[in-house]
Design an enzyme around this catalytic site. Structure first.
Site, PDB file in Angstrom:
ATOM      1  N   TYR A   1      10.331  -5.729  -6.204  1.00  0.00           N
ATOM      2  CA  TYR A   1       8.877  -5.576  -6.384  1.00  0.00           C
ATOM      3  C   TYR A   1       8.547  -5.583  -7.873  1.00  0.00           C
ATOM      4  O   TYR A   1       7.588  -6.221  -8.311  1.00  0.00           O
ATOM      5  CB  TYR A   1       8.451  -4.248  -5.747  1.00  0.00           C
ATOM      6  CG  TYR A   1       6.976  -3.956  -5.762  1.00  0.00           C
ATOM      7  CD1 TYR A   1       6.164  -4.317  -4.692  1.00  0.00           C
ATOM      8  CD2 TYR A   1       6.382  -3.291  -6.835  1.00  0.00           C
ATOM      9  CE1 TYR A   1       4.807  -4.043  -4.688  1.00  0.00           C
ATOM     10  CE2 TYR A   1       5.026  -3.008  -6.855  1.00  0.00           C
ATOM     11  CZ  TYR A   1       4.240  -3.381  -5.784  1.00  0.00           C
ATOM     12  OH  TYR A   1       2.889  -3.106  -5.783  1.00  0.00           O
TER      13      TYR A   1
ATOM     14  N   TRP B   1       3.000  -8.067   0.769  1.00  0.00           N
ATOM     15  CA  TRP B   1       2.958  -9.061  -0.310  1.00  0.00           C
ATOM     16  C   TRP B   1       3.953 -10.180  -0.028  1.00  0.00           C
ATOM     17  O   TRP B   1       3.616 -11.368  -0.111  1.00  0.00           O
ATOM     18  CB  TRP B   1       3.281  -8.350  -1.629  1.00  0.00           C
ATOM     19  CG  TRP B   1       3.048  -9.129  -2.870  1.00  0.00           C
ATOM     20  CD1 TRP B   1       2.332 -10.300  -3.001  1.00  0.00           C
ATOM     21  CD2 TRP B   1       3.522  -8.797  -4.178  1.00  0.00           C
ATOM     22  NE1 TRP B   1       2.341 -10.690  -4.321  1.00  0.00           N
ATOM     23  CE2 TRP B   1       3.055  -9.786  -5.066  1.00  0.00           C
ATOM     24  CE3 TRP B   1       4.282  -7.734  -4.701  1.00  0.00           C
ATOM     25  CZ2 TRP B   1       3.339  -9.762  -6.431  1.00  0.00           C
ATOM     26  CZ3 TRP B   1       4.552  -7.711  -6.051  1.00  0.00           C
ATOM     27  CH2 TRP B   1       4.090  -8.713  -6.901  1.00  0.00           C
TER      28      TRP B   1
ATOM     29  N   ARG C   1      -3.010   0.130  -1.509  1.00  0.00           N
ATOM     30  CA  ARG C   1      -3.430   1.369  -2.164  1.00  0.00           C
ATOM     31  C   ARG C   1      -3.672   1.080  -3.641  1.00  0.00           C
ATOM     32  O   ARG C   1      -4.788   0.845  -4.052  1.00  0.00           O
ATOM     33  CB  ARG C   1      -2.376   2.464  -1.939  1.00  0.00           C
ATOM     34  CG  ARG C   1      -2.814   3.878  -2.309  1.00  0.00           C
ATOM     35  CD  ARG C   1      -1.695   4.869  -2.099  1.00  0.00           C
ATOM     36  NE  ARG C   1      -0.548   4.573  -2.933  1.00  0.00           N
ATOM     37  CZ  ARG C   1      -0.375   5.047  -4.171  1.00  0.00           C
ATOM     38  NH1 ARG C   1      -1.255   5.863  -4.690  1.00  0.00           N
ATOM     39  NH2 ARG C   1       0.702   4.718  -4.876  1.00  0.00           N
ATOM     40  N   LYS C   2      -2.587   1.050  -4.446  1.00  0.00           N
ATOM     41  CA  LYS C   2      -2.746   0.760  -5.887  1.00  0.00           C
ATOM     42  C   LYS C   2      -2.056  -0.532  -6.293  1.00  0.00           C
ATOM     43  O   LYS C   2      -2.512  -1.233  -7.178  1.00  0.00           O
ATOM     44  CB  LYS C   2      -2.155   1.899  -6.701  1.00  0.00           C
ATOM     45  CG  LYS C   2      -3.114   3.014  -6.984  1.00  0.00           C
ATOM     46  CD  LYS C   2      -2.599   3.862  -8.127  1.00  0.00           C
ATOM     47  CE  LYS C   2      -3.606   4.898  -8.546  1.00  0.00           C
ATOM     48  NZ  LYS C   2      -3.003   5.871  -9.464  1.00  0.00           N
TER      49      LYS C   2
ATOM     50  N   THR D   1       6.306  -5.300   1.584  1.00  0.00           N
ATOM     51  CA  THR D   1       6.383  -6.143   2.780  1.00  0.00           C
ATOM     52  C   THR D   1       5.170  -7.060   2.917  1.00  0.00           C
ATOM     53  O   THR D   1       5.307  -8.269   3.146  1.00  0.00           O
ATOM     54  CB  THR D   1       6.429  -5.251   4.052  1.00  0.00           C
ATOM     55  OG1 THR D   1       7.194  -4.088   3.777  1.00  0.00           O
ATOM     56  CG2 THR D   1       6.950  -5.996   5.243  1.00  0.00           C
TER      57      THR D   1
ATOM     58  N   HIS E   1      11.996  -4.284   9.347  1.00  0.00           N
ATOM     59  CA  HIS E   1      12.348  -3.144   8.486  1.00  0.00           C
ATOM     60  C   HIS E   1      13.766  -2.658   8.831  1.00  0.00           C
ATOM     61  O   HIS E   1      14.202  -1.634   8.327  1.00  0.00           O
ATOM     62  CB  HIS E   1      11.385  -1.976   8.719  1.00  0.00           C
ATOM     63  CG  HIS E   1      10.034  -2.123   8.089  1.00  0.00           C
ATOM     64  ND1 HIS E   1       9.845  -2.696   6.855  1.00  0.00           N
ATOM     65  CD2 HIS E   1       8.802  -1.722   8.516  1.00  0.00           C
ATOM     66  CE1 HIS E   1       8.550  -2.664   6.561  1.00  0.00           C
ATOM     67  NE2 HIS E   1       7.901  -2.090   7.552  1.00  0.00           N
TER      68      HIS E   1
ATOM     69  N   LYS F   1       7.114   0.092   2.637  1.00  0.00           N
ATOM     70  CA  LYS F   1       6.407   0.402   1.392  1.00  0.00           C
ATOM     71  C   LYS F   1       7.042  -0.207   0.145  1.00  0.00           C
ATOM     72  O   LYS F   1       6.786   0.214  -0.977  1.00  0.00           O
ATOM     73  CB  LYS F   1       6.245   1.937   1.191  1.00  0.00           C
ATOM     74  CG  LYS F   1       5.555   2.616   2.329  1.00  0.00           C
ATOM     75  CD  LYS F   1       4.141   2.138   2.464  1.00  0.00           C
ATOM     76  CE  LYS F   1       3.858   1.586   3.810  1.00  0.00           C
ATOM     77  NZ  LYS F   1       2.681   0.735   3.848  1.00  0.00           N
ATOM     78  N   SER F   2       7.848  -1.233   0.362  1.00  0.00           N
ATOM     79  CA  SER F   2       8.514  -1.882  -0.771  1.00  0.00           C
ATOM     80  C   SER F   2       7.845  -3.188  -1.170  1.00  0.00           C
ATOM     81  O   SER F   2       8.322  -3.871  -2.080  1.00  0.00           O
ATOM     82  CB  SER F   2       9.976  -2.169  -0.411  1.00  0.00           C
ATOM     83  OG  SER F   2      10.626  -0.978  -0.077  1.00  0.00           O
TER      84      SER F   2
ATOM     85  N   SER G   1       4.358   5.915  -2.213  1.00  0.00           N
ATOM     86  CA  SER G   1       3.560   4.997  -1.403  1.00  0.00           C
ATOM     87  C   SER G   1       3.628   5.401   0.072  1.00  0.00           C
ATOM     88  O   SER G   1       2.617   5.433   0.780  1.00  0.00           O
ATOM     89  CB  SER G   1       4.088   3.573  -1.602  1.00  0.00           C
ATOM     90  OG  SER G   1       3.340   2.658  -0.850  1.00  0.00           O
TER      91      SER G   1
HETATM   92  P1  A3P Z   1       1.273   1.470  -3.317  1.00  0.00           P
HETATM   93  O1  A3P Z   1       1.102   2.489  -2.238  1.00  0.00           O
HETATM   94  O2  A3P Z   1       2.197   1.932  -4.402  1.00  0.00           O
HETATM   95  O3  A3P Z   1      -0.008   0.980  -3.861  1.00  0.00           O
HETATM   96  P2  A3P Z   1       4.332  -2.475   2.320  1.00  0.00           P
HETATM   97  O4  A3P Z   1       3.587  -3.750   2.301  1.00  0.00           O
HETATM   98  O5  A3P Z   1       5.809  -2.633   2.338  1.00  0.00           O
HETATM   99  O6  A3P Z   1       3.807  -1.531   3.340  1.00  0.00           O
HETATM  100  O7  A3P Z   1       4.085  -1.794   0.886  1.00  0.00           O
HETATM  101  C1  A3P Z   1       2.834  -1.312   0.533  1.00  0.00           C
HETATM  102  C2  A3P Z   1       2.789  -1.197  -0.974  1.00  0.00           C
HETATM  103  O8  A3P Z   1       2.659  -2.508  -1.547  1.00  0.00           O
HETATM  104  C3  A3P Z   1       1.586  -0.397  -1.439  1.00  0.00           C
HETATM  105  O9  A3P Z   1       1.991   0.191  -2.675  1.00  0.00           O
HETATM  106  C4  A3P Z   1       0.561  -1.507  -1.616  1.00  0.00           C
HETATM  107  O10 A3P Z   1      -0.526  -1.148  -2.425  1.00  0.00           O
HETATM  108  C5  A3P Z   1       1.426  -2.582  -2.255  1.00  0.00           C
HETATM  109  N1  A3P Z   1       0.893  -3.943  -2.109  1.00  0.00           N
HETATM  110  C6  A3P Z   1       0.300  -4.501  -1.030  1.00  0.00           C
HETATM  111  N2  A3P Z   1      -0.054  -5.772  -1.275  1.00  0.00           N
HETATM  112  C7  A3P Z   1       0.327  -6.034  -2.544  1.00  0.00           C
HETATM  113  C8  A3P Z   1       0.218  -7.201  -3.379  1.00  0.00           C
HETATM  114  N3  A3P Z   1      -0.359  -8.312  -2.966  1.00  0.00           N
HETATM  115  N4  A3P Z   1       0.720  -7.107  -4.636  1.00  0.00           N
HETATM  116  C9  A3P Z   1       1.296  -5.980  -5.078  1.00  0.00           C
HETATM  117  N5  A3P Z   1       1.420  -4.854  -4.338  1.00  0.00           N
HETATM  118  C10 A3P Z   1       0.948  -4.870  -3.086  1.00  0.00           C
END
Ligand code: A3P
Length: 292
Positions: A196, A53, A258-259, A51, A107, A48-49, A137
């Site tokens: 991030y 992206w 999500r957001k 990944t 991870h 959730k950091s 998240s």
């Molecule tokens: P939020 O739940 O705060 O929206 P991971 O990819 O490590 O599982 O992390 C998921 C988090 O990254 C979620 O955060 C998700 O919305 C956010 N995320 C996914 N794709 C992204 C992107 N392209 N740019 C920015 N944040 C992104």
């Protein structure tokens, strides 16, 4: 239920419907059996950091020619980034199409990486995120999986108790970050440490840094960076994942979007919770030059 292994927590055996992905058994097997190549680049994160992206950006950079002129056949326009860069802890991802085998994701905490990752001297990119946003998240993510599974959702207070004590899959978020931060200080040519928050604030400069580290530096002014940033934006990736429902059987594609904002945790955490998490962050990251 989670089990502690070498200071970090992992689940045992099956998790939701997936195979034994991310389980302590897999972690132990990988340590001895996984053979890293010197050409590998590991994209490492605490869940959730950012990944997804990071996977998209690194994949787009490494497959740069595919991006030219917003190529409509670019894999990221049809495929979730998790299928482009597989996790080593998940056998199902490894059997899926993989366009660039040099890029792999994990991870795992730094100290539990397969021994060959360090001995092969390959490169690692780590993305950290403010633990408060990671927690919120993660709480949403777990509850989405639980509700899809018709299971009762996890209360925020219960999740908070566990997370603040470091009892989460892959262990304490803080200890996870510390391991990679120290490695990046000791081996800066091999471990790139990003955040991030910085990526959101100044994507161009962070993507440039990432591309240079990956060995694909950008030429100035040809618009390629902007194109990659757009292709890997939250909006674009979410749009693609919504259009493509055939995700991994345990985790639907859209669960990863999500957001995508910095600081959303203030909308959920109580002032007391914020105080606790801020105090841990301040103490744990003291002297490591990590700020959000
Ligand atoms: P939020 O739940 O705060 O929206 P991971 O990819 O490590 O599982 O992390 C998921 C988090 O990254 C979620 O955060 C998700 O919305 C956010 N995320 C996914 N794709 C992204 C992107 N392209 N740019 C920015 N944040 C992104």
């Amino acid at each position: 239920p989670l089990y502690k292994y070498e200071g970090f927590w992992f689940h045992q055996g099956f998790w939701f419907h997936s195979e034994a992905s991310f389980s302590v058994e897999v972690v132990m097997a990988l340590q001895e059996e996984f053979v890293a190549q010197p050409t590998n680049v590991f994209l490492a994160t605490y869940p959730k950091s950012g990944t997804t992206w990071l996977k998209a950006l690194a994949f787009a950079i490494a497959n740069r020619t595919m991006c030219k002129g917003s190529n409509p056949t670019h894999p990221l326009l049809t495929t979730n980034p998790h299928y482009c860069v597989p996790f080593i802890e998940t056998e199902p991802f490894l059997t899926n199409p993989c366009y660039n085998n040099d890029l792999l994701a994990t991870h795992l905490p730094y100290t539990l990486l397969p021994k060959s990752v360090i001995s092969s001297n390959c490169r690692i990119v780590y993305v950290c995120r403010n633990p408060k946003d990671v927690f919120i998240s993660f709480w949403h993510f777990v509850n989405k999986l639980l509700s899809d599974d018709m299971s009762p959702e996890m209360k925020l207070e219960d999740a908070f108790e566990l997370f603040s004590k470091g009892v989460s899959p892959n262990g304490s978020c803080w200890d996870h970050v510390i391991g990679y931060r120290k490695a990046s200080i000791e081996r800066p040519d091999k471990v790139l440490f990003l955040s991030y928050e910085e990526m959101k604030k100044d994507p161009k400069s962070e993507v440039k840094k990432l591309a240079t580290f990956l060995g694909y530096p950008f030429e100035e002014g040809d618009g390629e960076i902007e194109e990659i940033i757009k292709l890997c934006s939250f909006k674009k990736l979410r749009e693609v994942s919504k259009a493509n429902k055939d995700g991994h059987k345990a985790i639907p594609n859209d669960a990863f979007f999500r957001k995508g904002e910095v600081g959303d945790s203030v909308n959920y955490l109580t002032p007391e919770m914020i105080e606790v998490l801020d105090k841990i962050t301040l103490e744990k990251f003291n002297g490591l030059d990590i700020s959000f």
